[in-house]
Design a protein around this motif. Sequence first.
Motif, short mmCIF file in Angstrom:
data_model
loop_
_atom_site.label_atom_id
_atom_site.label_comp_id
_atom_site.label_asym_id
_atom_site.label_seq_id
_atom_site.Cartn_x
_atom_site.Cartn_y
_atom_site.Cartn_z
N LEU A 1 -25.01 -45.69 -26.63
CA LEU A 1 -26.15 -46.50 -27.14
C LEU A 1 -26.75 -47.34 -26.05
N VAL A 2 -25.86 -47.89 -25.36
CA VAL A 2 -26.36 -49.00 -24.58
C VAL A 2 -26.98 -48.05 -23.23
N ALA A 3 -26.58 -46.85 -23.12
CA ALA A 3 -27.25 -46.31 -22.20
C ALA A 3 -28.63 -45.91 -22.45
N VAL A 4 -28.82 -45.39 -23.64
CA VAL A 4 -30.26 -45.10 -23.95
C VAL A 4 -31.07 -46.22 -24.66
N LEU A 5 -30.56 -47.53 -24.49
CA LEU A 5 -31.20 -48.75 -24.96
C LEU A 5 -32.52 -49.14 -24.78
N PRO A 6 -33.17 -48.64 -23.62
CA PRO A 6 -34.56 -48.58 -23.03
C PRO A 6 -35.08 -48.03 -23.78
N TYR A 7 -34.87 -46.61 -24.25
CA TYR A 7 -35.59 -45.64 -24.98
C TYR A 7 -35.59 -46.06 -26.29
N ILE A 8 -34.80 -46.83 -26.85
CA ILE A 8 -34.91 -47.26 -28.42
C ILE A 8 -35.72 -48.29 -28.52
N VAL A 9 -35.59 -49.27 -27.28
CA VAL A 9 -36.58 -50.57 -27.39
C VAL A 9 -37.87 -49.95 -27.17
N GLY A 10 -38.09 -49.10 -26.11
CA GLY A 10 -39.35 -48.64 -25.80
C GLY A 10 -40.21 -48.15 -27.15
N SER A 11 -39.38 -47.44 -28.00
CA SER A 11 -40.00 -46.99 -29.17
C SER A 11 -40.19 -47.77 -30.36
N LEU B 1 -37.76 -53.55 -17.09
CA LEU B 1 -36.55 -54.29 -16.52
C LEU B 1 -35.29 -53.55 -17.58
N LEU B 2 -35.50 -53.30 -18.61
CA LEU B 2 -34.41 -52.88 -19.27
C LEU B 2 -33.87 -51.54 -18.82
N LEU B 3 -34.75 -50.48 -18.25
CA LEU B 3 -34.24 -49.46 -17.69
C LEU B 3 -33.09 -49.71 -16.75
N VAL B 4 -33.11 -50.67 -15.82
CA VAL B 4 -32.10 -51.02 -14.85
C VAL B 4 -31.18 -51.89 -15.65
N SER B 5 -31.44 -52.75 -16.40
CA SER B 5 -30.49 -53.79 -16.99
C SER B 5 -29.67 -53.10 -18.06
N SER B 6 -29.91 -52.16 -18.60
CA SER B 6 -29.25 -51.59 -19.87
C SER B 6 -28.02 -50.84 -19.15
N ALA B 7 -28.62 -49.82 -18.49
CA ALA B 7 -27.65 -48.70 -17.79
C ALA B 7 -26.99 -49.64 -16.70
N GLY B 8 -27.71 -50.41 -15.80
CA GLY B 8 -27.08 -51.33 -14.93
C GLY B 8 -26.10 -52.34 -15.31
N LEU B 9 -26.45 -53.18 -16.48
CA LEU B 9 -26.03 -54.09 -17.05
C LEU B 9 -24.25 -53.60 -17.26
N LEU B 10 -24.27 -52.42 -17.82
CA LEU B 10 -22.79 -52.07 -18.26
C LEU B 10 -22.05 -51.91 -16.91
N ILE B 11 -22.61 -51.22 -15.83
CA ILE B 11 -22.14 -51.42 -14.44
C ILE B 11 -21.76 -52.89 -14.21
N VAL B 12 -22.65 -53.69 -13.95
CA VAL B 12 -22.51 -55.17 -13.66
C VAL B 12 -21.14 -55.86 -14.41
N VAL B 13 -21.26 -55.60 -15.78
CA VAL B 13 -20.29 -56.45 -16.49
C VAL B 13 -19.00 -55.63 -16.00
N GLY B 14 -19.10 -54.56 -16.31
CA GLY B 14 -17.68 -53.72 -15.89
C GLY B 14 -17.19 -54.03 -14.30
N VAL B 15 -18.13 -54.47 -13.45
CA VAL B 15 -17.76 -54.38 -12.22
C VAL B 15 -17.17 -56.25 -12.20
N VAL B 16 -17.88 -56.89 -12.80
CA VAL B 16 -17.51 -58.38 -12.77
C VAL B 16 -16.15 -58.49 -13.45
#
Length: 450
Positions: free
Chosen positions: A390-400, A412-427
Amino acid sequence: MKRSAWRYLWMSEDIRKKLLITVGLLILYRLLSNIPVPGIDREVIRSLAQQKGAAGNLINLLDLLSGGTVSNFSILAMGVYPYITAQIILQLLVPIIPALERRLKDNPREGQAWMEKWTVILTIPMAALSAIGQINIFNSMLGSGVSVLKNYGFTGAALIPTLTTLLSMIAGTMIGIWLGQLISEYGIPNQGLSLIIFAGIVSRMPTNLGRVLADKTNGWWMLIVIIAILLLTIFAIVYVQQGRRNVPVLFPGRRIGNRMSMPVTSKLPLMVNMAGMIPLIFAQSILTFPAIVSSYFMSEKTVEWLRNFATGVYHTFGGGNAWYAVLYFIMVVLFTFFYTDVLFTQQNYGENLKKQGAQIPGVVRGAPTQKYLNKVQRRITLPGAVFLGLVAVLPYIVGSILPSGAASSSGLLLVSSAGLLIVVGVVRDTFTIIETELKVHGYDESLIKG
């Protein structure tokens, strides 16, 4: 004088050196990402950056995996993506080829060294294919007669410049992998490649933020919506990542002289999301591969039916459509189960508990214990896998959901939802490792408080 954790962190010479090495290597990687490949046409690159639709979405996906280097087509334009692809291929082969599985089980340390060696070797042809694929994708976006490289081709006078370009891109990928391994060895342990991807995602955020604010009509209210979504997503990610299922374990009593101590009851914590951010990277790597392959068959020289088929594959896997979102969700869920199974099997809790004489109440030691734990782990992995999807496809849900005029501002969501999981996980992983390093070097929160 009492010292806080952060002050102790800096005053510990060994930890300070690891942090400085990590930061220095990340800065070096970002500097190298600005070196363009030989013969690049910057005007053409600028025109590509303004494209929308499947082409633009595919560039964004490749840009995420490369750490923000595709957009300027530097020598690090492929990032560590070919290395990740090589890892996926070898890990998929392990359960298929019994000899590989036996090698890893009989001697785990030697088996991991063998896997690492062949991952690096396999990275080279993967990097070559990826470099050619990226150039072909960029050229297919531009149409016939235009190329991102001023002198590109495998015949005549263009052969040597083309080989030079490909070799520089392969070398850039190997440098990125090498810097990641240096970070893991001399900086923050086991975080090298993750931190390189993390640095690329973070470096893109100011640019994407400026793009949202540049929209005079929807910019500010879109920013409020994006911040609200990001805060809720961060909270959900942390909440799910902290999820545990504690399995009771009974350890036998020990003989102390002529007396026997009472059995000790403990707990084995099983994580809801054991795979972390890896399934997301795996899924993106696999889904971009068909688009890269299809780019080879989209030229005017290809027969019409094959060109039409390749174009359809390219637009399906290029992102920005419902089918891609569905495939992306399914791939993330499947890879979460796959990677969790691989990690959990390697830990072999059943045999380890048997060697310690421990037992889960009501479960026979050894193989039955491992089978029981596998069942529990797969059951609790389901909500974690669905959440990742769900986090991965969040931009497509928001866009619809958003109005059509504002959907374009949600880039920004295309980077932040997919990338946000990576950022939070790495942190989270980085702070956990730093906390472990603090304890190893004598920091005790109960004794040292700021």
